[in-house]
Design a protein around this motif. Structure first.
Motif, PDB file in Angstrom:
ATOM      1  N   ARG A   1      -4.804  -8.321  -6.846  1.00  0.00           N
ATOM      2  CA  ARG A   1      -4.155  -7.381  -7.771  1.00  0.00           C
ATOM      3  C   ARG A   1      -4.317  -5.954  -7.255  1.00  0.00           C
ATOM      4  N   THR A   2      -5.516  -5.650  -6.762  1.00  0.00           N
ATOM      5  CA  THR A   2      -5.754  -4.320  -6.211  1.00  0.00           C
ATOM      6  C   THR A   2      -4.914  -4.099  -4.965  1.00  0.00           C
ATOM      7  N   LEU A   3      -4.833  -5.104  -4.101  1.00  0.00           N
ATOM      8  CA  LEU A   3      -3.992  -4.973  -2.912  1.00  0.00           C
ATOM      9  C   LEU A   3      -2.561  -4.634  -3.312  1.00  0.00           C
ATOM     10  N   THR A   4      -2.062  -5.329  -4.318  1.00  0.00           N
ATOM     11  CA  THR A   4      -0.687  -5.080  -4.757  1.00  0.00           C
ATOM     12  C   THR A   4      -0.526  -3.668  -5.290  1.00  0.00           C
TER      13      THR A   4
ATOM     14  N   ARG B   1       1.480   1.835  -4.552  1.00  0.00           N
ATOM     15  CA  ARG B   1       1.210   3.279  -4.613  1.00  0.00           C
ATOM     16  C   ARG B   1       1.422   3.953  -3.270  1.00  0.00           C
ATOM     17  N   LEU B   2       0.997   3.261  -2.182  1.00  0.00           N
ATOM     18  CA  LEU B   2       1.022   3.872  -0.859  1.00  0.00           C
ATOM     19  C   LEU B   2       2.280   3.539  -0.066  1.00  0.00           C
ATOM     20  N   GLY B   3       2.986   2.489  -0.470  1.00  0.00           N
ATOM     21  CA  GLY B   3       4.140   2.053   0.285  1.00  0.00           C
ATOM     22  C   GLY B   3       3.796   1.202   1.488  1.00  0.00           C
ATOM     23  N   HIS B   4       2.531   0.851   1.659  1.00  0.00           N
ATOM     24  CA  HIS B   4       2.036   0.057   2.784  1.00  0.00           C
ATOM     25  C   HIS B   4       0.886  -0.807   2.283  1.00  0.00           C
ATOM     26  N   VAL B   5       0.548  -1.835   3.085  1.00  0.00           N
ATOM     27  CA  VAL B   5      -0.697  -2.552   2.848  1.00  0.00           C
ATOM     28  C   VAL B   5      -1.749  -1.877   3.715  1.00  0.00           C
ATOM     29  N   PRO B   6      -2.709  -1.186   3.115  1.00  0.00           N
ATOM     30  CA  PRO B   6      -3.689  -0.464   3.935  1.00  0.00           C
ATOM     31  C   PRO B   6      -4.678  -1.417   4.600  1.00  0.00           C
ATOM     32  N   VAL B   7      -5.438  -0.879   5.537  1.00  0.00           N
ATOM     33  CA  VAL B   7      -6.370  -1.727   6.285  1.00  0.00           C
ATOM     34  C   VAL B   7      -7.574  -2.111   5.449  1.00  0.00           C
ATOM     35  N   TYR B   8      -7.832  -1.404   4.354  1.00  0.00           N
ATOM     36  CA  TYR B   8      -8.859  -1.830   3.414  1.00  0.00           C
ATOM     37  C   TYR B   8      -8.405  -1.505   2.002  1.00  0.00           C
TER      38      TYR B   8
ATOM     39  N   ALA C   1      -1.712  -9.833   2.758  1.00  0.00           N
ATOM     40  CA  ALA C   1      -0.791  -9.942   1.632  1.00  0.00           C
ATOM     41  C   ALA C   1      -0.109 -11.298   1.574  1.00  0.00           C
ATOM     42  N   THR C   2       0.054 -11.953   2.717  1.00  0.00           N
ATOM     43  CA  THR C   2       0.697 -13.268   2.749  1.00  0.00           C
ATOM     44  C   THR C   2      -0.298 -14.402   2.871  1.00  0.00           C
ATOM     45  N   LEU C   3      -1.307 -14.229   3.724  1.00  0.00           N
ATOM     46  CA  LEU C   3      -2.150 -15.357   4.110  1.00  0.00           C
ATOM     47  C   LEU C   3      -3.299 -15.615   3.152  1.00  0.00           C
ATOM     48  N   VAL C   4      -3.808 -14.602   2.466  1.00  0.00           N
ATOM     49  CA  VAL C   4      -4.865 -14.852   1.476  1.00  0.00           C
ATOM     50  C   VAL C   4      -4.310 -15.606   0.274  1.00  0.00           C
ATOM     51  N   PRO C   5      -3.172 -15.213  -0.321  1.00  0.00           N
ATOM     52  CA  PRO C   5      -2.638 -16.033  -1.419  1.00  0.00           C
ATOM     53  C   PRO C   5      -2.349 -17.470  -0.996  1.00  0.00           C
ATOM     54  N   LEU C   6      -1.852 -17.647   0.228  1.00  0.00           N
ATOM     55  CA  LEU C   6      -1.544 -18.995   0.687  1.00  0.00           C
ATOM     56  C   LEU C   6      -2.808 -19.835   0.833  1.00  0.00           C
ATOM     57  N   ALA C   7      -3.894 -19.213   1.330  1.00  0.00           N
ATOM     58  CA  ALA C   7      -5.166 -19.938   1.448  1.00  0.00           C
ATOM     59  C   ALA C   7      -5.705 -20.336   0.078  1.00  0.00           C
ATOM     60  N   LEU C   8      -5.583 -19.452  -0.909  1.00  0.00           N
ATOM     61  CA  LEU C   8      -6.051 -19.783  -2.255  1.00  0.00           C
ATOM     62  C   LEU C   8      -5.214 -20.901  -2.869  1.00  0.00           C
ATOM     63  N   HIS C   9      -3.925 -20.865  -2.638  1.00  0.00           N
ATOM     64  CA  HIS C   9      -3.062 -21.928  -3.148  1.00  0.00           C
ATOM     65  C   HIS C   9      -3.391 -23.256  -2.476  1.00  0.00           C
ATOM     66  N   GLN C  10      -3.637 -23.232  -1.180  1.00  0.00           N
ATOM     67  CA  GLN C  10      -3.982 -24.460  -0.469  1.00  0.00           C
ATOM     68  C   GLN C  10      -5.244 -25.089  -1.054  1.00  0.00           C
ATOM     69  N   ALA C  11      -6.219 -24.241  -1.421  1.00  0.00           N
ATOM     70  CA  ALA C  11      -7.486 -24.742  -1.938  1.00  0.00           C
ATOM     71  C   ALA C  11      -7.385 -25.212  -3.378  1.00  0.00           C
TER      72      ALA C  11
ATOM     73  N   GLN D   1       1.737 -12.929  -6.447  1.00  0.00           N
ATOM     74  CA  GLN D   1       1.668 -12.144  -5.219  1.00  0.00           C
ATOM     75  C   GLN D   1       2.949 -12.181  -4.398  1.00  0.00           C
ATOM     76  N   TYR D   2       3.967 -12.851  -4.891  1.00  0.00           N
ATOM     77  CA  TYR D   2       5.156 -13.050  -4.063  1.00  0.00           C
ATOM     78  C   TYR D   2       5.823 -11.737  -3.662  1.00  0.00           C
ATOM     79  N   SER D   3       5.986 -10.829  -4.606  1.00  0.00           N
ATOM     80  CA  SER D   3       6.638  -9.559  -4.280  1.00  0.00           C
ATOM     81  C   SER D   3       5.845  -8.782  -3.244  1.00  0.00           C
ATOM     82  N   SER D   4       4.533  -8.828  -3.346  1.00  0.00           N
ATOM     83  CA  SER D   4       3.672  -8.157  -2.371  1.00  0.00           C
ATOM     84  C   SER D   4       3.844  -8.775  -0.989  1.00  0.00           C
ATOM     85  N   ALA D   5       3.785 -10.104  -0.915  1.00  0.00           N
ATOM     86  CA  ALA D   5       3.916 -10.781   0.372  1.00  0.00           C
ATOM     87  C   ALA D   5       5.286 -10.529   0.990  1.00  0.00           C
TER      88      ALA D   5
END
Length: 876
Positions: A493-496, A501-508, A531-541, A551-555
């Motif tokens: 949620r924070t990443l999104t 806010r920043l228009g980018h996915v920051p490095v942290y 933004a893409t691979l962490v949600p996918l890993a959580l879904h896989q688990a 998270q789809y819009s973010s990814a």
């Protein structure tokens, strides 16, 4: 057979879930092995805080669903308490007993808040500001307290007391979010602390992430504001009605006994300044100041998705030796935590100092890697015995130096309190090689040390940031070992919000000022791909498609952004890239200087993330998007092969003839031609052999290199790499005393000296992502579809191992694979949870699909060896 449903959970929460945000929370449960669930019945009772029944009923369904089952009743209003039970019917028509209750209570709605954010007057920017205390007295009418809930959050960090007793052992509240967007509210059950008549609430505040010094190059203060403050609403139900105590301008405040409290610097507590009874009723606060009311948008208030930070265990010293003016304490394990001291009656004014470090050099604390995070705690005696633990700091350490005490600490007088987000453990691994077991424990300890409210890079130096690249690499490992769903959903949620806010996915994430180098507009492959691979890993688990929906819009936004950067050529070959960060050949002063072309890494991740969005779209039923991003991934794959010629297998530019380049090409399915894939697999294995089975990969290649080897039939090379003691390697760090995963392969040099680079940590989890391969390939247990509704049982014995066991608490119940190997046979015993099936692929045995229960397969050793020699690939 026992058909009672068990482990009934609400969303991804354990125990009583207070203050949840969901008005329609989903339910999950398990059934005993051997039970075939043919139907279920859910019963619920929803009440208001005063016990009034708002909703009651039950519903039955002819269904074997038991994971994230939709809420069966009306939406839960604010403050509502839901008590839920479930029972199941087996295939013979017999109903089992009702499960124990699962309980959840909804949070307050925005319109329910009467409280205001209160604290001392806004202070000057920066500098040392004494952490304040806040308090109020209140009266509870009636003769019986039936329920009391404390709703609490803060700008800064807060500890609450009611009538002189702490309201919770949770710590570092309310955690770290972008406070201007989301401010978590924690709810405590204080029924046992409140009494009819006179009462008091006391709060201790500290700077925390809100205004404390944090970040690089000396850090930045006042990142989110110059004030600290608390928002408190206590709601008490008695036989006389409901009493609401809300923070407002009538509260009082004064400086507390802390001279300072800093996440980096540590705490200094002066017991002489502790106001006796300050959080108890009747305390004379006439000399205290009136609080200042600060503005707060209640729309930012939210419920946490994950559990809080707590002490989960205590470590006692394994060795104490005299060292200079004090005592050197070795806890035997690098970890994140803080000390608890039991002190005798020392002369008033005596200062006891505790300094912390991860390693020793020349027999004493090596604090240079801490950079500008001193990590020093001090307590000033009031002349009386004292048990003391800091409240508002955390350190990463194995060793501590204690001065100011007259003699070596006695047993129990000094302990370390291990702190991390209190996640449920769900994964285990053990094998015949004790050093691989130690490696696995090192991975687990690094996970615990860095899952402190957010997933950080390290727990000790002046950083401790939510680096996106680290968790992108490590998320599958983390999701096997612990139930990280709630915590990482909260972080996403924070990443999104930072991405928006920043228009980018920051490095942290969260983003804070990054010194002279890091900027919010930097687009870094492998980091932004969180933004893409962490949600996918959580879904896989977990099988939770809701994570993908959220998270789809973010990814999609990240991939669309990279598509624009790469252009029609589909090769991302411009701009700063970290590439294969911390490749072992990189010099200490330049961790980006890897042998693999950084834009090769960037383009590989572009292809992987485009494919990930296609996968997400498919799960979510977005067929048009699924086709579009699948086509984009194919275009990037074609461009990748054409530009970097990895299929030339040794005849291309040296920056593409690397372990990392081939690992990416294989594990990300960038080379789909079977002959070319075989060639690059052979070339990767050749490079591993030529390296003497030493690791030649950094953050991009290390999570994938053993996968790429086993996926192309080179199991011997994968095991050779895993079990090598030749530096750089995983086991060479253990030979040098590692109890956690290091940031650099050579964080400690062969000489015993600490790496001279100013970026040297002994507690990073990213390079421990090899544990995912240990679970799935060495142990042989993996999900064959998201959420483990189908399992894959496919152990691949190798190296010097004669046995391995892997266990995992899947959403459907416990699964286990245990194999033993001797000169005659391979024996594989495995357990499949009720309601699931397993694809069984054991070398030397015919592939099979089996149902729930316990199974055993015995294979002749010669048949196993022939099957493995046939180099049958594994899925990457």
């Amino acid at each position: 057979m026992d058909t009672t449903a068990s482990d009934l959970r609400i969303e991804h929460r354990d125990g009583v879930a207070l203050g949840i945000g969901e008005e329609r929370p989903r339910l999950s449960w398990t059934v005993a092995p051997g039970t075939v669930q043919a139907a279920y019945e859910i019963a619920w009772l929803v009440t208001s805080p005063d016990g009034t029944v708002l909703d009651q009923g039950s519903v039955a369904a002819e269904d074997d669903a038991r994971v994230l089952v939709p809420w069966p009743a009306a939406p839960l209003p604010a403050r509502a308490r839901a008590e839920v039970r479930v029972r199941v019917r087996d295939a013979d028509g017999a109903w089992g007993a009702w499960s124990p209750e699962a309980v959840a209570e909804r949070a307050l709605g925005a319109a329910d808040w009467r409280a205001r954010l209160v604290g001392p007057a806004t202070e000057a920017e920066g500098g040392d500001r004494r952490p304040p205390l806040l308090r109020t007295d209140f009266t509870v009418p009636g003769t019986e307290v039936r329920a009391a809930r404390l709703h609490l959050t803060a700008h800064g960090l807060v500890r609450a007391e009611v009538n002189g007793r702490r309201t919770t052992e949770d710590t570092l509240l309310p955690g770290w979010t972008p406070y201007q967007d989301r401010l978590r509210v924690h709810v405590h059950d204080v029924t046992a602390l409140v009494r009819p008549g006179a009462n008091a609430i006391g709060l201790a505040l500290a700077d925390g992430w809100f205004r404390g010094r944090f970040g690089f190059e000396g850090g930045t203060s006042d990142i989110y504001g110059t004030h600290v403050g608390a928002l408190v609403q206590l709601e008490v139900v008695t036989d006389a009605g409901t009493t609401v105590v809300a923070s407002d301008g009538s509260w009082r405040t004064a400086p507390g006994p802390l001279d300072h409290a800093s996440l980096y610097d540590g705490e200094r507590y002066d017991a002489r300044r502790e106001p006796a009874g300050w959080s108890e009723p009747g305390f004379d606060d006439a000399s205290w100041d009136a609080v200042t009311v600060h503005e707060l948008d209640t729309a930012t208030l939210c419920a946490p998705d994950g559990p809080p930070v707590r002490c989960t265990e205590e470590l006692h010293p394994v060795n104490v030796t005299a060292d200079g003016d004090g005592w050197l304490v070795d806890y035997g394990q690098n970890h994140a935590g803080r000390p608890r001291l039991t002190l005798p009656a020392l002369p008033a004014g005596t200062v006891v100092t505790v300094r912390h470090a991860e390693v020793l050099q020349d027999g004493t604390l090596c604090t240079r890697p801490l950079r500008e995070a001193p990590s020093v705690d001090e307590v000033v005696s009031a002349g009386e015995p004292l048990v003391w633990e800091p409240d508002f700091t955390i350190h990463g350490y194995r060793y501590a130096h204690i001065s100011g005490i007259p003699a070596a600490p006695t047993p129990g007088a000094v302990v370390s309190r291990v702190l991390h987000t209190d996640m449920r453990r769900i994964g285990w691994f053990e094998c015949s090689d004790p050093e691989l077991n130690r490696l696995h424990e090192n991975v687990r300890w690094s996970l615990k040390s860095n899952f402190v409210d957010i997933p950080t890079d390290c727990p000790q130096r002046d950083e401790r940031l939510g680096w996106t690249g680290d968790i992108q690499a490590f998320a599958p490992t983390a999701a096997f070992l612990y139930d990280v769903q709630g915590m990482l959903v909260d972080w996403l949620r924070t990443l999104t919000s930072e991405q928006e806010r920043l228009g980018h996915v920051p490095v942290y994430v969260p983003w804070i000022p990054g010194g002279a180098f890091w900027r919010p507009w930097q687009d870094i492959a492998g980091w932004g791909d969180a933004a893409t691979l962490v949600p996918l890993a959580l879904h896989q688990a977990s099988g939770d498609a809701g994570i993908l929906a959220r998270q789809y819009s973010s990814a999609k936004g990240w991939v669309d952004h990279v598509e624009g950067l790469a252009g029609e050529g589909r090769v991302w070959d411009e701009g700063l890239q970290l590439g294969d960060w911390l490749d072992p050949t990189a010099p200490p002063e330049n961790p980006m200087e890897a042998v693999t072309d950084p834009h090769l890494v960037a383009t590989a991740y572009f292809a992987r993330s485009a494919a990930a969005v296609s996968e997400m779209a498919t799960v979510l039923g977005r067929a048009e998007d699924a086709a579009r991003y699948a086509a984009l991934a194919a275009e990037v794959r074609t461009a990748f092969v054409a530009r970097y010629r990895v299929d030339a297998a040794g005849e291309q530019d040296p920056s593409a003839d690397t372990q990392t380049a081939y690992a990416l090409a294989i594990a990300f399915d960038l080379v789909t031609d079977e002959d070319a894939r075989r060639r690059i697999g052979d070339r990767l294995a050749q490079l591993v052999r030529e390296s003497g089975y030493t690791v030649a990969t950094g953050f991009a290649g290390t999570p994938l290199v053993t996968w790429a080897l086993s996926a192309t039939g080179h199991l011997d090379e994968a095991y050779g790499l895993l079990q090598s003691h030749e530096a750089p390697s995983w086991l060479s760090t253990i030979d040098r005393g590692a109890t956690t995963i290091w940031e650099r392969w050579d964080s400690m040099l062969a000489s015993g000296d600490v790496n001279p680079g100013d970026m040297t940590s002994f507690n990073h989890y990213a390079l421990g992502s090899v544990a995912d391969w240990m679970h799935r390939v060495v142990g042989g247990l993996a999900p064959a579809e998201p959420g483990y509704r189908r399992l894959r049982v496919a152990p691949r014995p190798g190296g010097t191992l004669t046995r391995a066991t892997v266990r995992h608490l899947t959403p459907y119940g416990p699964a286990k694979v245990a194999w033993t190997l001797d000169d005659a046979a391979l024996t594989v015993a495995f357990e499949v949870p009720a309601g699931t099936s397993a694809d069984v692929d054991i070398p030397g045995a015919a592939p099979a699909v089996v149902g729930p229960g316990r199974h055993e397969v015995v294979v002749d050793r010669d048949d196993m060896d022939r099957a493995l020699a046939a180099t049958a690939p594994l899925p990457a």
